[in-house]
Scaffold this motif. Structure first.
Motif, PDB file in Angstrom:
ATOM      1  N   ASP A   1       0.830  -1.198   0.000  1.00 30.84           N
ATOM      2  CA  ASP A   1       0.000   0.000   0.000  1.00 30.84           C
ATOM      3  C   ASP A   1       0.873   1.261   0.000  1.00 30.84           C
ATOM      4  O   ASP A   1       2.099   1.193  -0.180  1.00 30.84           O
ATOM      5  CB  ASP A   1      -0.919  -0.020   1.225  1.00 30.84           C
TER       6      ASP A   1
ATOM      7  N   GLN B   1      -6.937  -3.794  -7.533  1.00 35.09           N
ATOM      8  CA  GLN B   1      -7.853  -2.665  -7.615  1.00 35.09           C
ATOM      9  C   GLN B   1      -8.821  -2.847  -8.782  1.00 35.09           C
ATOM     10  O   GLN B   1      -8.544  -3.573  -9.724  1.00 35.09           O
ATOM     11  CB  GLN B   1      -7.078  -1.357  -7.815  1.00 35.09           C
TER      12      GLN B   1
ATOM     13  N   ASP C   1      -9.962  -6.208 -13.192  1.00 38.23           N
ATOM     14  CA  ASP C   1      -9.124  -6.114 -12.001  1.00 38.23           C
ATOM     15  C   ASP C   1      -7.721  -5.723 -12.434  1.00 38.23           C
ATOM     16  O   ASP C   1      -7.245  -6.143 -13.496  1.00 38.23           O
ATOM     17  CB  ASP C   1      -9.080  -7.447 -11.260  1.00 38.23           C
TER      18      ASP C   1
END
Length: 270
Positions: A120, A225, A237
């Motif tokens: 992330d 995502q 995706d």
């Protein structure tokens, strides 16, 4: 450099990345490898020009420094904006995480490791300081000192906001606390506080110029995502490969310093 890592992005745009808006405006005519003209790499020549400007200003005893003020909600120590510790700020400029509080530095380092391991990213704030900037630079309204700083600042990819002095904190203050009251020190007019960040009515008042640059998280992350195929017009995706920075805000202090240096130099030449 590793362009094969980005092959799927030519058809499936990254969320919150400029590829999609570039496609809207330019179609397939824009080369978006590495982010194209929207890449943070394009701030490198800007920093070069700013470095030259800083040297010219130093000859006039104008000092510019910066720090990382906040990463992912972890804040460095509060500073007296009327008397920023320019020497200490200069000393931390070569650090990987340029903060003054060593305990906060370790907290931020741990947070970055956690974010990276999760695939992330997080955002952050770069705070820029200018000392001994002459009074009277800037004009009202659209030619204000803030307007010129802001114009250049929004040329930095991933910038979401800019804040001067106490900035957004001002909404939690009363006028009696926010107003920078005057004093005479060694025959010179100064203010006891510097909540305005050295700028009132778009014009420098002789106090240190202080502004925050607020950056969003790096849009390229390794988590799955939702996106879509431009060619097929179908939802897809997206899993982004390659190396990505968990917090691009850490790279921004030299850019913020360049913005202030070039702005001040422009005004002095005017």
């Amino acid at each position: 450099f590793k362009s094969k890592d980005y092959n799927n992005l030519n058809d499936i745009p990254r969320p919150s990345h400029a590829y999609y808006t570039s496609f809207i405006k330019y179609g397939k005519d824009m080369d978006m490898n590495g982010g194209g003209p929207f890449s943070g790499r394009l701030t490198a020549p800007f920093c070069l020009a700013g470095g030259i400007a800083k040297q010219i200003l130093e000859e006039k005893n104008i000092k510019i420094a910066s720090r990382i003020k906040n990463i992912g909600g972890i804040s460095d120590i509060n500073l007296d904006l009327a008397n920023p510790p320019m020497d200490k700020l200069e000393k931390i400029s070569q650090k990987e995480i340029p903060v003054l509080d060593e305990k906060k530095e370790e907290e931020i380092r741990k947070l970055l490791e956690d974010v990276r391991s999760e695939g992330d990213s997080i955002g952050g704030i770069c705070q820029v300081f200018g000392e001994n900037i002459p009074q009277g630079l800037g004009d009202p309204l659209f030619d204000s000192f803030e307007a010129k700083i802001s114009y250049l600042s929004f040329g930095i990819p991933a910038l979401r906001a800019i804040s001067f002095g106490e900035g957004l904190n001002s909404i939690n203050m009363r006028g009696s606390a926010h107003n920078d009251q005057f004093e005479i020190v060694n025959g010179k007019v100064k203010t006891r506080t510097n909540n305005a960040g050295g700028l009132v009515g778009g014009i420098t008042n002789g106090m240190p110029v202080v502004f925050d640059l607020i950056f969003k998280p790096t849009p390229s992350i390794s988590k799955n995502q939702k996106s879509f195929s431009i060619r097929e017009k179908k939802e897809k995706d997206l899993l982004i490969k390659g190396r990505h920075d968990p917090c691009l805000a850490l790279r921004t202090p030299p850019i913020g310093e360049a913005i202030l240096a070039l702005t001040v130099l422009d005004y002095l030449y005017e």
